[in-house]
Design a protein around this motif. Structure first.
Motif, PDB file in Angstrom:
ATOM      1  N   GLY A 275       0.786  -1.228   0.146  1.00 59.17           N
ATOM      2  CA  GLY A 275       0.063   0.076   0.106  1.00 59.17           C
ATOM      3  C   GLY A 275       0.776   1.367   0.058  1.00 59.17           C
ATOM      4  O   GLY A 275       2.183   1.143   0.047  1.00 59.17           O
ATOM      5  N   HIS A 276       0.278   2.446  -0.293  1.00 57.00           N
ATOM      6  CA  HIS A 276       1.206   3.699  -0.079  1.00 57.00           C
ATOM      7  C   HIS A 276       1.550   3.949   1.308  1.00 57.00           C
ATOM      8  O   HIS A 276       0.691   3.914   2.179  1.00 57.00           O
ATOM      9  CB  HIS A 276       0.046   4.732  -0.525  1.00 57.00           C
ATOM     10  CG  HIS A 276      -0.264   4.593  -2.226  1.00 57.00           C
ATOM     11  ND1 HIS A 276       0.723   4.434  -3.067  1.00 57.00           N
ATOM     12  CD2 HIS A 276      -1.423   4.199  -2.768  1.00 57.00           C
ATOM     13  CE1 HIS A 276      -0.042   4.211  -4.451  1.00 57.00           C
ATOM     14  NE2 HIS A 276      -1.384   4.102  -4.102  1.00 57.00           N
ATOM     15  N   PRO A 277       2.753   4.354   1.318  1.00 56.87           N
ATOM     16  CA  PRO A 277       3.013   4.630   2.635  1.00 56.87           C
ATOM     17  C   PRO A 277       2.187   5.935   3.559  1.00 56.87           C
ATOM     18  O   PRO A 277       2.180   6.830   2.627  1.00 56.87           O
ATOM     19  CB  PRO A 277       4.629   4.915   2.454  1.00 56.87           C
ATOM     20  CG  PRO A 277       4.719   5.388   1.174  1.00 56.87           C
ATOM     21  CD  PRO A 277       3.542   4.708   0.389  1.00 56.87           C
ATOM     22  N   GLY A 278       1.981   5.853   4.665  1.00 52.77           N
ATOM     23  CA  GLY A 278       1.164   6.839   5.261  1.00 52.77           C
ATOM     24  C   GLY A 278       2.287   7.940   5.891  1.00 52.77           C
ATOM     25  O   GLY A 278       3.440   7.493   6.022  1.00 52.77           O
ATOM     26  N   ALA A 279       1.765   8.864   6.809  1.00 52.38           N
ATOM     27  CA  ALA A 279       2.749   9.632   7.458  1.00 52.38           C
ATOM     28  C   ALA A 279       3.346   8.820   8.620  1.00 52.38           C
ATOM     29  O   ALA A 279       2.747   8.134   9.437  1.00 52.38           O
ATOM     30  CB  ALA A 279       2.115  10.810   7.981  1.00 52.38           C
ATOM     31  N   ARG A 280       4.804   8.905   8.523  1.00 55.05           N
ATOM     32  CA  ARG A 280       5.445   8.306   9.944  1.00 55.05           C
ATOM     33  C   ARG A 280       5.439   9.055  11.172  1.00 55.05           C
ATOM     34  O   ARG A 280       5.398  10.170  10.994  1.00 55.05           O
ATOM     35  CB  ARG A 280       6.909   7.789   9.467  1.00 55.05           C
ATOM     36  CG  ARG A 280       6.808   6.966   8.103  1.00 55.05           C
ATOM     37  CD  ARG A 280       8.441   6.558   7.825  1.00 55.05           C
ATOM     38  NE  ARG A 280       8.719   5.975   6.720  1.00 55.05           N
ATOM     39  CZ  ARG A 280       8.359   4.596   6.743  1.00 55.05           C
ATOM     40  NH1 ARG A 280       7.996   3.977   7.718  1.00 55.05           N
ATOM     41  NH2 ARG A 280       8.598   4.015   5.697  1.00 55.05           N
ATOM     42  N   PRO A 281       5.383   8.471  12.170  1.00 55.23           N
ATOM     43  CA  PRO A 281       5.441   9.137  13.407  1.00 55.23           C
ATOM     44  C   PRO A 281       6.680   9.925  13.601  1.00 55.23           C
ATOM     45  O   PRO A 281       7.465   9.367  13.051  1.00 55.23           O
ATOM     46  CB  PRO A 281       5.451   7.714  14.484  1.00 55.23           C
ATOM     47  CG  PRO A 281       4.805   6.526  13.777  1.00 55.23           C
ATOM     48  CD  PRO A 281       5.498   6.870  12.364  1.00 55.23           C
ATOM     49  N   ARG A 282       6.347  11.050  14.461  1.00 51.38           N
ATOM     50  CA  ARG A 282       7.699  11.828  14.535  1.00 51.38           C
ATOM     51  C   ARG A 282       8.659  11.073  15.385  1.00 51.38           C
ATOM     52  O   ARG A 282       8.287  10.438  16.212  1.00 51.38           O
ATOM     53  CB  ARG A 282       7.238  13.120  14.952  1.00 51.38           C
ATOM     54  CG  ARG A 282       6.411  14.011  13.986  1.00 51.38           C
ATOM     55  CD  ARG A 282       5.932  15.371  14.953  1.00 51.38           C
ATOM     56  NE  ARG A 282       7.224  15.903  15.038  1.00 51.38           N
ATOM     57  CZ  ARG A 282       7.073  17.167  15.679  1.00 51.38           C
ATOM     58  NH1 ARG A 282       5.797  17.577  16.176  1.00 51.38           N
ATOM     59  NH2 ARG A 282       8.367  17.707  15.957  1.00 51.38           N
ATOM     60  N   ALA A 283      10.063  11.270  15.255  1.00 54.95           N
ATOM     61  CA  ALA A 283      11.029  10.843  15.982  1.00 54.95           C
ATOM     62  C   ALA A 283      11.839  11.881  16.304  1.00 54.95           C
ATOM     63  O   ALA A 283      12.349  12.674  15.030  1.00 54.95           O
ATOM     64  CB  ALA A 283      11.589   9.595  15.411  1.00 54.95           C
ATOM     65  N   GLY A 284      12.716  12.238  17.226  1.00 58.68           N
ATOM     66  CA  GLY A 284      13.555  13.141  17.568  1.00 58.68           C
ATOM     67  C   GLY A 284      14.744  12.676  18.486  1.00 58.68           C
ATOM     68  O   GLY A 284      14.771  11.825  19.238  1.00 58.68           O
ATOM     69  N   VAL A 285      15.986  13.289  18.173  1.00 58.45           N
ATOM     70  CA  VAL A 285      16.963  12.986  19.004  1.00 58.45           C
ATOM     71  C   VAL A 285      17.659  14.396  19.470  1.00 58.45           C
ATOM     72  O   VAL A 285      17.657  15.340  18.704  1.00 58.45           O
ATOM     73  CB  VAL A 285      18.258  12.169  18.350  1.00 58.45           C
ATOM     74  CG1 VAL A 285      18.336  12.721  16.908  1.00 58.45           C
ATOM     75  CG2 VAL A 285      19.187  11.882  19.221  1.00 58.45           C
ATOM     76  N   SER A 286      18.083  14.429  20.674  1.00 55.09           N
ATOM     77  CA  SER A 286      18.620  15.700  21.161  1.00 55.09           C
ATOM     78  C   SER A 286      19.753  15.262  22.209  1.00 55.09           C
ATOM     79  O   SER A 286      19.951  14.266  22.705  1.00 55.09           O
ATOM     80  CB  SER A 286      17.625  16.564  21.771  1.00 55.09           C
ATOM     81  OG  SER A 286      16.979  15.720  22.932  1.00 55.09           O
ATOM     82  N   ARG A 287      20.857  16.123  22.293  1.00 58.08           N
ATOM     83  CA  ARG A 287      21.796  15.964  23.400  1.00 58.08           C
ATOM     84  C   ARG A 287      21.552  16.523  24.703  1.00 58.08           C
ATOM     85  O   ARG A 287      20.620  17.612  24.721  1.00 58.08           O
ATOM     86  CB  ARG A 287      23.255  16.833  22.812  1.00 58.08           C
ATOM     87  CG  ARG A 287      24.305  16.531  23.634  1.00 58.08           C
ATOM     88  CD  ARG A 287      25.522  17.074  22.911  1.00 58.08           C
ATOM     89  NE  ARG A 287      26.038  16.413  21.778  1.00 58.08           N
ATOM     90  CZ  ARG A 287      27.003  15.391  21.772  1.00 58.08           C
ATOM     91  NH1 ARG A 287      27.171  15.075  22.939  1.00 58.08           N
ATOM     92  NH2 ARG A 287      27.161  14.960  20.643  1.00 58.08           N
TER      93      ARG A 287
END
Length: 1007
Positions: free
Chosen positions: A653-665
């Motif tokens: 199927g067509h990919p949907g919006a992916r969950p947001r992921a973040g990285v920080s120091r």
């Protein structure tokens, strides 16, 4: 009267050693031998026979490691010999000494004997060194294909050796030629030798002061008196007469009964490469066929369809003779598997295919339905196996290996073995504790003495014949069996078929005891980790085969594409061969594992071609969505049975919006945040917190850490590649040294040094936002070290759930009993899960099998659980360079329940694939039962075009749902693994009402 028995025994032993044994082959005369050495790999007979041969003298060195030297032996019987042969008192034979190590049945040079016309006569082994010469002819000529295989650890010292690798084996000759002699074998002296050995063996096992022992001792003493040392042949009859009364004394009515089955356990690779196993099979099988010509009651059992196929392809004359003996009923195919595989590490569908391929071959080529599973030497047995055995229409199981347990003794020898779904299979452990017995008194006494069911049943099976490196039964063993058919002081011995034994054992034990769960071998625990590249190749091949079959079947049904059945069959056979119990476990020489890696690379390339071609058909054959846009869109194909990133199971199927992921120091590390988790990583790259944001629950134990690299000294008490001993825990080798920790894109990247090795780790939030993915790259340069990856989780787990074939097994985390304590290293497939009511943590992987799970004291009170995965070992035998170099591991740490764990395992092992096109509906889907997972979708083995679906219940509970075809179906039926309708089957094959862990195969016709 004083006790002179020790002196009499010494006389008896010397009489046999110095008088009888040398007189069996007398007279003797040397024979001229010529040789030609093949310059590279083995060549066919026709090519060798046409070469120029040169004289080979006794004592001359010959045979580079893994080389082949052809010998031509020509001569004639000396004058006067023919008369004795024609009189029937003697047989003319050639005796060949290739430079054999005395007393050692295998692991060295061997030979295969041919007629001048190219027909195979028999094999030559260290303890089977003779060639019968045809009656009525004085002249003789034979060719011998002599293999100079290195003696790799025949003394079981298992020292590091370079000869297991062609690149380091060298070219210096290994052997000194011992010569060929023509002899007359004296029939009477040979018979005396068998009489003498049979009775003398009883002296070692009969009670010291028993009347029977005294009678045997005095009979042998009288025979020693009757034997003229200056004329052994002439006095042999008198000596035999002195022994006759002792041999005629019948066994007691309560004597143990032995079903003696001719056998030759031939490892499909081990201390020799696969190509040599093909020749070992030819030598052994031709020996067996020769014995069958001589002994009409001799029965032989051989497993492994792969070995029969080798004969069919490379030695068709031998195969035709085997086929004739199978039809006669004296050669018995057993096991029903492609090879005698490991059962701990193959995935569910792969273990099922061992039976599909093996039983299918025996049915097609030999017309035989095998009903017993024959795995004498594999390193422990999965709790999923009873159900798979039952699903293959087999009903009996044999192994011996659990007798090798270091700690506990199995309480049964004949019992019902119950698997994770409740299926039971009738099981026998031969109490002889060997799969290569010589039927000697010591072996048979052990079988009788140890038999756990004595008093209920007095029957056990004894496989006899030289094994591991092949060779098989000998004429001496068969003659011994004849003498022990009914002999006082010995179990009764009957030459018989395995299926006849099982039928009789079941009749005698109508209500046997039950053993539930895995048959864990308390030994050889290092085989879950040794040779990591071989294990990675197996895991990748299994999942590529799943993808290739699913997409090829979908393309065939949806668009009429040709289904590559023959190609898939051959690729499956390659993967199944590599699952042999000395290849996949990592316990073979370097050559074997180098070849395995080459085969896995070839398999991967071919399967990628099949997958790509099928996806091109599917993407190209699907119209774009009618949404007002032009052209096609990116389509993600998901071969997993669970939804991944919003893409439907086993569809596209067509990919949907992916969950947001973040990285920080942060000041002292890093924070990774996803839709469902928040992860804190310190400056060492270790996880100090993992919060499940939906519940607020912390997964990492107080003062505990996850993603901790641990290095240990790994020096087993016995066998390097096989064993992992508990004392490794007491010898940690220091923490890793961090040289760099940084953010790259969406990942935290940490570089370590540990021991002499370098490790780089990348930690990032998984695309679905619910797990932290950890990629670990190790440049490994250790010797006899163990690398583990450790996680302390804040869960008070009583058990750990480990994925096995078609389900999971729960093992206690504590060590309350000796059985629990012995399971200090265990097997899991794609995931391991620990939980307490309401919360669980999963560690998934893409190529690891060895694990340990222990309970720890919790800071602040209570308890926590430590989960560790064994990444790498560095054994020095049989491959002194095992696992050196670069390895890449992928793990995922997440929270949730069992079905979440299952989903994570599939996600890591079945990457999604993209094409331009439109959505593709699943070929089949399961409705209403989220715990029922489809493990395989393929077209039927018989070429009918029917769709075959294999599915199972994954949670360990009841499940109701429906299997829905995504195509026009013309009926469906439940089948066994071989796709044959079951005798007892539901009227509606698509209606699913499954027991916990139930395995189901459905065959769906196409309208």
């Amino acid at each position: 009267m004083h006790d002179d028995s020790a002196l009499v025994e010494a006389r008896i032993a010397r009489t046999h050693r110095d008088r009888i044994a040398p007189a069996i082959r007398s007279p003797r005369a040397p024979v001229a031998v010529e040789a030609w050495e093949a310059p590279g790999e083995p060549v066919p007979f026709a090519e060798a026979a046409g070469r120029a041969f040169s004289p080979l003298e006794r004592g001359e060195p010959w045979g580079r490691p893994w080389g082949t030297t052809w010998l031509r032996v020509r001569g004639s019987l000396p004058g006067g010999w023919r008369e004795r042969v024609e009189a029937g008192t003697h047989e003319a034979e050639l005796v060949v000494d290739l430079g054999f190590t005395p007393g050692q049945p295998g692991f060295q040079s061997e030979g295969l004997v041919y007629t001048p016309q190219g027909s195979v006569l028999k094999g030559l082994e260290p303890l089977n060194d003779w060639i019968a010469l045809p009656a009525g002819e004085d002249g003789f000529e034979v060719y011998i294909e002599a293999a100079s295989n290195p003696d790799v650890g025949s003394d079981w010292s298992f020292r590091p050796t370079p000869v297991g690798d062609r690149a380091t084996a060298g070219d210096d000759p290994l052997y000194r030629f011992g010569g060929v002699e023509v002899v007359l074998r004296d029939r009477a002296v040979f018979a005396l030798d068998r009489d003498w050995t049979t009775l003398a063996g009883l002296l070692a096992v009969l009670p010291e002061r028993s009347p029977r022992r005294a009678g045997v001792l005095r009979a042998l003493e009288r025979a020693s008196d009757a034997l003229d040392p200056d004329d052994v042949a002439g006095s042999a009859a008198d000596a035999r007469a002195a022994l006759a009364p002792a041999l005629a004394s019948s066994a007691t009515g309560s004597a143990h009964r032995v079903a003696a089955v001719g056998h030759a356990h031939i490892d499909s690779a081990w201390l020799w490469p696969v190509r040599e196993t093909v020749r070992k099979c030819a030598r052994t099988f031709s020996n067996v066929l020769d014995l069958m010509d001589r002994y009409p009651d001799f029965v032989f059992a051989a497993s492994s369809a792969q070995q029969y196929l080798w004969m069919q392809e490379s030695y068709p004359e031998i195969f035709d003779r085997i086929r004739a003996r199978v039809a006669e009923g004296r050669w018995v195919p057993v096991g029903g598997m492609w090879v005698e595989s490991d059962t701990n590490m193959p995935g569910g569908e792969a273990l099922a295919r061992q039976f599909v391929a093996g039983k299918g071959y025996f049915l097609r080529e030999l017309g035989v339905e095998t009903t017993e599973v024959w795995l004498p030497d594999s390193f422990g047995y999965s709790a999923a196996l009873p159900q798979i055995v039952a699903a293959s229409a087999s009903d009996s199981f044999l192994t011996q290996k659990i007798s090798w347990n270091e700690t506990n003794v199995m309480p049964h020898h004949t019992f019902l073995w119950e698997g994770i779904d409740g299926s039971r299979v009738f099981t026998h452990f031969p109490p002889v504790d060997r799969y290569n017995s010589d039927l000697g008194a010591v072996d048979l006494d052990r079988a009788e003495r140890q038999h756990a069911e004595r008093g209920i049943s007095d029957l056990s099976l004894v496989p006899f014949g030289f094994g591991d490196g092949g060779g098989g039964p000998t004429r001496e063993m068969i003659e011994t069996a004849h003498r022990k058919r009914d002999l006082e002081g010995s179990p009764r011995v009957e030459l018989t078929r395995p299926d006849d034994f099982f039928a009789q054992a079941k009749a005698e034990l109508p209500a046997p005891s039950t053993w539930s769960g895995e048959l864990y071998l308390e030994f050889h625990r290092g085989t879950y980790t040794s040779q990591a590249r071989t294990k990675a190749g197996n895991r990748r091949s299994e999942h590529l085969l799943r993808e290739a079959e699913l997409w090829a079947a979908t393309a065939a049904v949806r668009h009429g594409a040709a289904y590559p059945a023959d190609r898939l069959r051959d690729l499956w056979r390659t993967v199944l061969l590599q699952q042999f119990h000395d290849i996949l476990p990592g316990s073979s020489i370097a050559w074997v594992h180098q070849q395995a890696e080459e085969e896995y690379a070839r398999v991967a390339a071919e399967l990628e071609e099949i997958v790509d071609a099928s996806l091109d058909v599917l993407a190209g054959g699907t119209p774009p969505p009618d949404d007002g846009t032009s052209g096609r869109e990116d389509v993600v194909f998901n071969a997993a049975p669970v939804t991944v990133d919003g893409v439907a199971a086993m569809a596209a199927g067509h990919p949907g919006a992916r969950p947001r992921a973040g990285v920080s120091r942060t000041d002292d590390g890093f924070v990774l945040e996803g839709e469902g988790i928040r992860v804190v990583v310190d400056a060492r790259g270790e996880i100090v917190s993992l919060i499940d944001t939906a519940t607020g629950r912390e997964a990492i134990a107080p003062e505990g850490r996850g993603n901790v690299l641990q290095l240990f000294r790994d020096t087993p008490n016995q066998w390097d590649a096989w064993d992992l001993d508990h004392h490794f825990n007491r010898t940690p080798q220091g923490a890793s040294r961090v040289s760099s920790a940084r953010i790259e894109g969406d990942a935290v990247v940490v570089e370590h040094e540990i021991g002499r090795s370098a490790v780089t780790q990348r930690l990032r939030i998984a695309p679905h936002g619910l797990a932290v993915d950890i990629e670990t790259t190790v440049d490994w340069h250790e010797r006899q070290k163990l690398l583990k990856l450790s996680f302390d989780v804040d869960v008070l787990a009583d058990t750990a759930a480990s994925e096995i074939q078609f389900g999971h097994v729960r093992r206690p985390v504590h060590a309350n009993t000796s059985w629990d304590a012995a399971r200090f290293e265990t097997v899991a497939h794609r995931w391991l899960h620990v939980d307490e009511p309401g919360f669980g943590v999963t560690l998934a992987n893409d190529r690891v099998y060895g694990h340990d799970v222990t309970r720890r004291e919790r800071a602040g009170g209570g308890g926590t659980t430590r989960v560790r995965e064994s990444l790498l070992r560095a054994p020095v035998f049989p491959d002194p360079s095992a696992d050196q170099g670069v390895h890449v591991f992928r793990h995922a740490l997440s929270t949730g329940g069992i079905l979440d764990a299952v989903a994570e395992g599939y996600r890591l092992n079945l990457p999604t694939r993209s094409r331009r096109g439109g959505p593709v509906e699943p070929l089949v889907r399961v409705e209403g039962a989220p715990s029922v997972l489809v493990e395989a979708v393929k077209l039927a083995e018989d070429g009918s075009g029917d769709v075959v679906v294999r599915l199972y219940e994954a949670r360990g509970g009841r499940a109701r749902g429906r299997l829905v075809p995504g195509f026009a179906a013309a009926g469906a039926v439940r089948t066994d693994l071989l796709e044959r309708p079951l005798d007892h089957r539901p009227d509606d094959a698509l209606a699913l009402d499954l027991r916990p862990f139930e395995l189901v195969t459905v065959r769906i016709g196409r309208a």
